[in-house]
Design an enzyme around this catalytic site. Structure first.
Site, PDB file in Angstrom:
ATOM      1  N   ARG A 141     -17.553   3.516  -7.774  1.00  0.00           N
ATOM      2  CA  ARG A 141     -18.944   3.214  -7.391  1.00  0.00           C
ATOM      3  C   ARG A 141     -19.740   2.729  -8.600  1.00  0.00           C
ATOM      4  O   ARG A 141     -20.827   3.187  -8.908  1.00  0.00           O
ATOM      5  CB  ARG A 141     -19.591   4.433  -6.723  1.00  0.00           C
ATOM      6  N   TYR A 171       0.117   7.129   3.603  1.00  0.00           N
ATOM      7  CA  TYR A 171       0.759   6.129   4.443  1.00  0.00           C
ATOM      8  C   TYR A 171       2.191   5.821   4.002  1.00  0.00           C
ATOM      9  O   TYR A 171       2.565   6.041   2.847  1.00  0.00           O
ATOM     10  CB  TYR A 171      -0.055   4.843   4.441  1.00  0.00           C
ATOM     11  N   CYS A 215     -21.839   2.950   5.307  1.00  0.00           N
ATOM     12  CA  CYS A 215     -20.802   1.920   5.478  1.00  0.00           C
ATOM     13  C   CYS A 215     -19.521   2.546   6.025  1.00  0.00           C
ATOM     14  O   CYS A 215     -18.852   1.964   6.883  1.00  0.00           O
ATOM     15  CB  CYS A 215     -20.541   1.203   4.152  1.00  0.00           C
ATOM     16  N   ARG A 252      -0.820  -0.464  -4.527  1.00  0.00           N
ATOM     17  CA  ARG A 252      -1.932   0.492  -4.493  1.00  0.00           C
ATOM     18  C   ARG A 252      -1.336   1.872  -4.308  1.00  0.00           C
ATOM     19  O   ARG A 252      -0.640   2.144  -3.329  1.00  0.00           O
ATOM     20  CB  ARG A 252      -2.884   0.168  -3.347  1.00  0.00           C
ATOM     21  N   CYS A 278     -24.623   6.594   0.067  1.00  0.00           N
ATOM     22  CA  CYS A 278     -24.932   7.356   1.284  1.00  0.00           C
ATOM     23  C   CYS A 278     -23.782   7.340   2.295  1.00  0.00           C
ATOM     24  O   CYS A 278     -23.742   8.146   3.213  1.00  0.00           O
ATOM     25  CB  CYS A 278     -26.183   6.791   1.946  1.00  0.00           C
ATOM     26  N   TYR A 301       0.846  -1.193   0.000  1.00  0.00           N
ATOM     27  CA  TYR A 301       0.000   0.000   0.000  1.00  0.00           C
ATOM     28  C   TYR A 301       0.883   1.244   0.000  1.00  0.00           C
ATOM     29  O   TYR A 301       1.594   1.510   0.974  1.00  0.00           O
ATOM     30  CB  TYR A 301      -0.889  -0.036   1.247  1.00  0.00           C
TER      31      TYR A 301
HETATM   32 FE1  SF4 Z   1     -23.631   2.119  -0.759  1.00  0.00          FE
HETATM   33 FE2  SF4 Z   1     -22.372   2.163   1.588  1.00  0.00          FE
HETATM   34 FE3  SF4 Z   1     -24.759   3.347   1.297  1.00  0.00          FE
HETATM   35 FE4  SF4 Z   1     -24.521   0.685   1.256  1.00  0.00          FE
HETATM   36  S1  SF4 Z   1     -24.104   2.031   2.977  1.00  0.00           S
HETATM   37  S2  SF4 Z   1     -25.746   1.931  -0.090  1.00  0.00           S
HETATM   38  S3  SF4 Z   1     -22.585   0.422   0.243  1.00  0.00           S
HETATM   39  S4  SF4 Z   1     -22.830   3.877   0.288  1.00  0.00           S
END
Ligand code: SF4
Ligand code: ADP
Length: 687
Positions: free
Chosen positions: A302, A180, A354, A228, A351, A175
């Protein structure tokens, strides 16, 4: 159904050094919130992606040594041989489905505080990392690495790579991004060294080259060694033989790694929410790489549209379609494309809930996929669900995210399902909120579920059907689920910090009023103590409609919670861009005769008056539970109706974010005919 030949290219195998990915679907390394302490949870969360057709499944960042300790954030590690078996569990689970397993070896350099290990942080030149979030501020400067440190660092990488090989990994990452370890050596403004590891670009690249070569010597014949790399900062620095230093670094190391994984350095850019970036937004940062190397290139963006994925490959940008969030929202995305069911993809809405789970230090959860993180603890699967009794009927009242998910999952279980919605449109709050600036993708919460239910013969949907308690009792069903949502209130914070007192008057509005088309008068004051997206989204909408808008909040930032989902800085920038006036660290204590009274959150301050034409209170919500209470009021009447259980879900049970509503609807569908989860299932999480 069979695959659309247009998408065949996505299912071609790709050679990565000594190993071959079975297709181009590549779950890139991403934080999962499990660290090494939840190996079963982690293995199950990764396995489900392999089962769903992702050809490569990677770990999140994996520390190689105690001097790279990110506590309290949840990261995994390969510090010694004891750590191997924890990883082997995940590798075996991924291999079971024919996918390759990868691990992202990480040394944080100056980007870690080593809170747990208390090892002295080390970096290229001992420069402290500047950050503004207290949780990330280390109080100790890193030490500048001497030659011995550099030798040791190389050894740590080699040791970790060998352990990764023992665990069975096929791909081992080095990485070199996001601020980092080795990345710090690449940046001229951080690397101020005067030895052979600093100065010229060749010197700054030396450490990364040595690590890659050492790892390849150690494990190269059987494992691929990937890099990466974050490109955006160096894309801005002019190069000597190429347009930028990012180009030069890729050109210098072109054939050294077996795979290039390239993205931007700032996590809030790389994982920006849909409000601030669209599909394929990383293209400016990775599209320059392929012409400079013959090795495969992977990048994120995405991606949920197979057509866009094909475009990325055909136009020579990417060889492998990288995904973190789309693979969380729909672990079976590749299988659905393969089987010609792309219309069933549960598309990520961007959104970033996560992301917030990672910051919370808990297993990743997802608005669209309520099973994410519950695979091990509760045995939930994103595509399979236990079949129920097809003779039992369920009435679901309210078709917001909770009701929709509950009805969909009940339909999947085979019950006779009736979904009744008061409005002429399904979706509840997501239908309204997806009209806010930047939130159009949120309608996917509704669209996915409405589409799937259309195909279910056992689900009937009634729009324009506001039900009373008597309607529910007369309907004659075995189970009733109440998902009638919540409403915003006009309450403002009282002296003890709880919303107790209402502002009244014609010029006082709630978000519900605005979303339902109320006309407000300028200047508009938005009093936001909800701290999530609503205040700033309404400000943006009203500003774009030509209103003068001020946000007043007791917090020290607009939408303060959104640090957790990576939106905070973007929101502030958007407010500045739109010309929204901001007053931080103030309560609104009264609104009278066209004047809002603002009081500082700090003791001893006098209230000041601020003229405004209307106030929108974005503070608290209360459940719309009148129907539920009516049903509960007369147990005898309920018993006579034959309904054996009435359950409330979503905002009507407890107002929350959409992720809570969807999860609650799903949980109800799984448990409606059985017991609630036992405490034992919570304890499993610790394993
Ligand atoms: Fe997408 Fe994360 Fe929202 Fe799930 S929580 S819909 S993976 S952005
Ligand atoms: P959640 O997020 O919990 O799903 P929402 O507020 O998004 O909550 O959705 C609640 C839905 O319930 C709304 O679409 C609303 O129109 C509907 N609703 C409220 N009361 C009734 C009722 N008595 N009968 C049918 N639908 C109702």
């Amino acid at each position: 159904m069979s695959r659309n030949p247009r998408y065949d290219i996505l299912f071609e195998p790709v050679r990565i050094g000594p190993v071959t990915a079975p297709n181009r679907f590549y779950q890139t390394p991403h934080a999962l919130g499990t660290g090494n302490t939840m190996p079963h949870t982690r293995a199950a969360m990764r396995e489900v992606r392999a089962e769903g057709g992702w050809g490569v499944v990677n770990t999140g960042y994996c520390s190689i040594h105690p001097s790279s300790d990110d506590t309290p954030l949840p990261y995994c590690r390969l510090w010694d041989d004891e750590d191997i078996k924890v990883h082997a569990l995940m590798v075996d689970a991924v291999h079971k489905h024919g996918a390759l397993a990868g691990v992202e070896l990480w040394h944080g350099g100056s980007g870690v505080a080593n809170n747990l290990t208390r090892a002295t942080p080390v970096s290229a030149s001992g420069m402290p990392r500047h950050c503004t979030y207290p949780g990330w501020m280390g109080l100790q400067n890193p030490r500048s690495m001497d030659r011995k440190d550099i030798r040791e660092l190389r050894c740590w990488y080699v040791d970790a790579a060998q352990r990764a090989k023992s665990a069975g990994f096929d791909i081992v990452y080095i990485y070199a991004g996001m601020g980092y370890g080795p990345y710090e050596f690449l940046l001229p403004w951080i690397n101020q060294r005067t030895d052979e590891y600093g100065g010229s670009l060749e010197n700054r690249v030396r450490l990364l080259r040595e690590i890659l070569e050492a790892a390849k010597d150690a494990i190269g014949p059987t494992c691929a060694v990937a890099v990466r790399f974050s490109s955006d900062e160096l894309l801005d620095v002019p190069g000597r033989d190429h347009p930028s230093q990012a180009h030069e670094i890729v050109a210098l190391l072109a054939e050294t790694p077996d795979l290039w994984d390239v993205k931007s350095s700032d996590w809030t850019v790389e994982t920006a929410s849909a409000r601030f970036s669209g599909e394929g937004a990383q293209e400016p940062f990775n599209s320059f790489v392929k012409p400079l190397t013959s090795k495969p290139v992977v990048g994120v963006g995405r991606f949920t549209s197979p057509d866009e994925m094909v475009r990325q490959v055909r136009s020579g940008i990417l060889d492998l379609i990288g995904a973190a969030r789309p693979s969380i929202a729909d672990p079976f995305l590749p299988k659905k494309i393969d089987e010609g069911r792309e219309d069933e993809i549960r598309e990520c809405i961007g959104c970033n809930i996560c992301v917030s789970a990672y910051h919370d230090g808990v297993p990743v959860r997802c608005t669209q996929n309520p099973t994410m993180g519950e695979e091990w603890r509760r045995g939930w699967h994103p595509e399979r669900i236990p079949i129920g009794d097809p003779n039992k009927s369920v009435l679901v009242v309210g078709a917001g995210p909770a009701g929709l998910e509950c009805a969909r999952a009940l339909g999947q279980r085979g019950f006779k399902v009736t979904l009744a919605e008061a409005r002429d449109e399904l979706g509840g709050r997501v239908t309204l909120e997806s009209t806010l600036p930047g939130l159009a993708t949120w309608a996917r919460v509704r669209d996915y579920r409405a589409h799937i239910m259309q195909t279910m013969a056992n689900v009937d949907i009634y729009r324009d059907s506001r039900l009373t308690a008597q309607d529910v009792l007369d309907f004659g069903c075995d189970y009733a689920v109440i998902s009638t949502g919540a409403s915003w209130t006009r309450k403002i914070l009282g002296v003890r910090g709880f919303p107790t007192d209402e502002l009244d008057g014609n010029a006082v509005y709630t978000p519900d009023d605005i979303l339902n088309g109320a006309e407000v008068e300028s200047p508009v004051l938005i009093y936001d103590f909800d701290h999530y997206y609503m205040g700033s989204c309404l400000a943006e909408r009203l500003r774009r409609q030509g209103h003068e808008v001020t946000i007043v909040t007791p917090a020290n930032a607009v939408s303060a919670w959104t640090f957790m989902n990576n939106e905070l800085t973007n929101i502030r920038e958007r407010m500045i861009e739109c010309g929204v006036d901001i007053v931080l660290e103030h309560f609104v204590t009264d609104f009278r005769d066209g004047d809002a009274h603002l009081t500082s959150v700090y003791r001893g301050a006098e209230a000041t008056a601020r003229e405004c034409g209307s106030i929108v209170v974005v503070g608290s919500r209360v459940p719309n539970d009148a129907l539920l209470r009516d049903l509960d009021a007369d147990a005898q009447r309920r018993a006579d109706s034959g309904i054996t259980a009435v359950r409330s879900i979503g905002d009507c049970r407890s107002p929350g974010a959409i992720v809570h509503a969807v999860h609650s609807g799903h949980e109800c569908a799984r448990t409606i005919d059985g017991k609630a989860p036992s405490s034992a299932s919570w304890e499993r999480a610790a394993l």
